[in-house]
Design an enzyme around this catalytic site. Structure first.
Site, PDB file in Angstrom:
ATOM      1  N   TYR A 136      10.944   2.383  -1.337  1.00 29.53           N
ATOM      2  CA  TYR A 136      11.952   2.377  -0.282  1.00 29.53           C
ATOM      3  C   TYR A 136      13.375   2.183  -0.807  1.00 29.53           C
ATOM      4  CZ  TYR A 136       8.135   2.024   3.098  1.00 29.53           C
ATOM      5  OH  TYR A 136       7.011   2.259   3.857  1.00 29.53           O
ATOM      6  N   LYS A 186      -2.967  -0.909  -4.075  1.00 29.03           N
ATOM      7  CA  LYS A 186      -3.776   0.209  -4.558  1.00 29.03           C
ATOM      8  C   LYS A 186      -3.784   0.160  -6.083  1.00 29.03           C
ATOM      9  CE  LYS A 186      -5.439   3.283  -2.875  1.00 29.03           C
ATOM     10  NZ  LYS A 186      -6.919   3.411  -2.673  1.00 29.03           N
ATOM     11  N   ASP A 219      -6.748   0.326   1.383  1.00 27.13           N
ATOM     12  CA  ASP A 219      -7.570   1.150   2.280  1.00 27.13           C
ATOM     13  C   ASP A 219      -8.753   0.338   2.805  1.00 27.13           C
ATOM     14  OD1 ASP A 219      -8.396   1.121  -0.361  1.00 27.13           O
ATOM     15  OD2 ASP A 219      -9.021   3.219  -0.421  1.00 27.13           O
ATOM     16  N   ASP A 243       4.261  -2.061   5.274  1.00 27.35           N
ATOM     17  CA  ASP A 243       4.742  -1.261   6.404  1.00 27.35           C
ATOM     18  C   ASP A 243       3.547  -0.759   7.211  1.00 27.35           C
ATOM     19  OD1 ASP A 243       6.188   0.322   8.112  1.00 27.35           O
ATOM     20  OD2 ASP A 243       6.933   1.702   6.583  1.00 27.35           O
ATOM     21  N   ASP A 247       1.780  -2.394  11.022  1.00 25.26           N
ATOM     22  CA  ASP A 247       1.639  -1.655  12.283  1.00 25.26           C
ATOM     23  C   ASP A 247       0.188  -1.670  12.754  1.00 25.26           C
ATOM     24  OD1 ASP A 247       4.337  -1.084  12.128  1.00 25.26           O
ATOM     25  OD2 ASP A 247       4.094   1.003  12.752  1.00 25.26           O
TER      26      ASP A 247
HETATM   27 MG    MG Z   1       7.087   0.770  10.140  1.00 25.06          MG
END
Ligand code: MG
Ligand code: NAI
Length: 350
Positions: A136, A186, A219, A243, A247
């Protein structure tokens, strides 16, 4: 004296921040808390009027003159580039080095959980996301852009300093909760950039022998959050894993209307905001749910040591949800300001 900067921003931002400010006022009166606030005119209106996004003087004011910043939301269909939102939100995040993004995820009412048979005792976690690094940072580029031979690259950056400081914050938080920390990464597929997280975890865990430190591939974590949500207490991830998993976790407890957040540089800077955006589709209709903004203010009160006030705010929100005194997104029929009135009345009597 608690000095707060309010950045209501765009869309429903001002509608929910109005209610959060009323609740702060009610909490201050009830619990004898000295506070002052200043509202800064930053957002799409200002940008369209003057071309300013985050002027240097506003940035310096926000950096130097407040204990905390309370944000509504930024984003306006009249500014399709979203340049003002990027400058303000990402600008503050990077320039104040707000490296901890904290999202508590707590199920208040089984009605809002999409998982069959799960209740409030089973879903209560805190997502701790690294907020300044990973993919990011904007580092990367294109070669032969817009041709069939285009090459695109975004660089994933993790620093050991960045891993260490986030993990220490997460471990300390786990100590105040159920004492379980799960690092989600990961490291199998991204051995360099995610391996550093596992090495940092192994080095820091001995400082916190009372916390159980676990690792999960992200995952697998996504799957287990759905099948075994009770296994998660403090969940740590880099910017990208955090992120996505935050959610997912928010969806387990009722979604955007109930999701608060904090972005912190512990000891230096603190910014609180609802997770949702400016919801242009419902601006001015009275349908904006103010609870995410109010719960964000509850986090602020708790972080600044006003535990009784924070408990009163959290309790009032839980009460509103359980008794159906909510906006339509949670099945109620109150308007934004009516929810604010309900919460203020509860806080005043707490
Ligand atoms: Mg987001
Ligand atoms: P959004 O979160 O604004 O809205 C998504 C959906 O949820 C909409 O249907 C909206 O009506 C509903 N919703 C959101 N908050 C609600 C609330 N408090 N009460 C009731 N319903 C609510 O996300 P969307 O539509 O993707 O983005 C809209 C604008 O907000 C865009 O400009 C986007 O860039 C910006 N945005 C800003 C964020 C921020 O300031 N932190 C975060 C996410 C989006």
């Amino acid at each position: 004296m608690l000095r707060l900067a309010l950045l209501p921003g765009d869309g429903i931002g001002p509608e929910v921040i109005d209610q959060a400010t009323r609740v702060l006022g009610a909490a201050a009166a009830r619990f004898d808390l000295a506070w002052q606030h200043e509202t800064l005119d930053l957002g799409a209106e200002r940008y369209l009027r003057t071309g300013d996004t985050l002027p240097e003087a506003s940035f310096v004011h926000l950096r130097d003159d407040f204990d905390a910043i309370v944000v509504g939301a930024f984003g306006d269909p009249r500014v399709p580039s979203n340049v003002h939102a990027k400058d303000i939100l990402l600008g503050l995040r990077q320039r104040l080095d707000l490296y901890v993004n904290l999202r508590p995820v707590k199920l208040l009412d089984a009605r809002f959980c999409p998982l069959k048979g799960r209740g409030p005792s089973e879903i209560d976690m805190a997502i701790v996301r690294e907020n300044t690094e990973s993919v990011y940072t904007g580092i990367g580029g294109h070669l032969r852009k817009d041709t069939p031979h285009e090459v695109a690259q975004s660089v994933m950056i993790h620093t050991r300093m960045g891993c260490d400081r986030l993990l220490r914050h997460a471990f300390a938080l786990a100590r105040t909760r159920r004492g379980v920390l799960t690092l989600c990464d990961k490291a199998n597929a991204i051995p360099h950039a995610h391996g550093i997280w596992r090495r940092a975890l192994a080095a820091i865990a001995p400082e916190f022998p009372d916390v159980e430190a676990r690792t999960l591939y992200a995952d697998v974590a996504a799957m287990r959050m759905v099948t075994h949500p009770h296994e998660f207490d403090v969940v740590v991830g880099d910017n990208l894993m955090g992120d996505i998993l935050s959610d997912l976790a928010a969806a387990l407890v009722g979604g955007l209307g109930l999701a608060p957040s904090a972005s912190l540089h512990p000891g230096l800077h603190a910014l609180y905001e609802p997770v949702h955006g400016s919801a242009p589709d419902i601006v001015g209709t009275g349908k904006a749910n103010p609870l995410a903004a109010i719960l964000s203010v509850g986090m602020l009160l708790r972080d600044f040591g006003h535990t009784a006030a924070a408990d009163a705010v959290d309790g009032a929100c839980a009460n509103a949800v359980l008794s159906g005194e909510t906006t339509p997104d949670l099945g109620g029929n109150l308007a934004t300001s009516e929810v604010g009135t309900y919460i203020c009345a509860h806080v005043s009597r707490a």
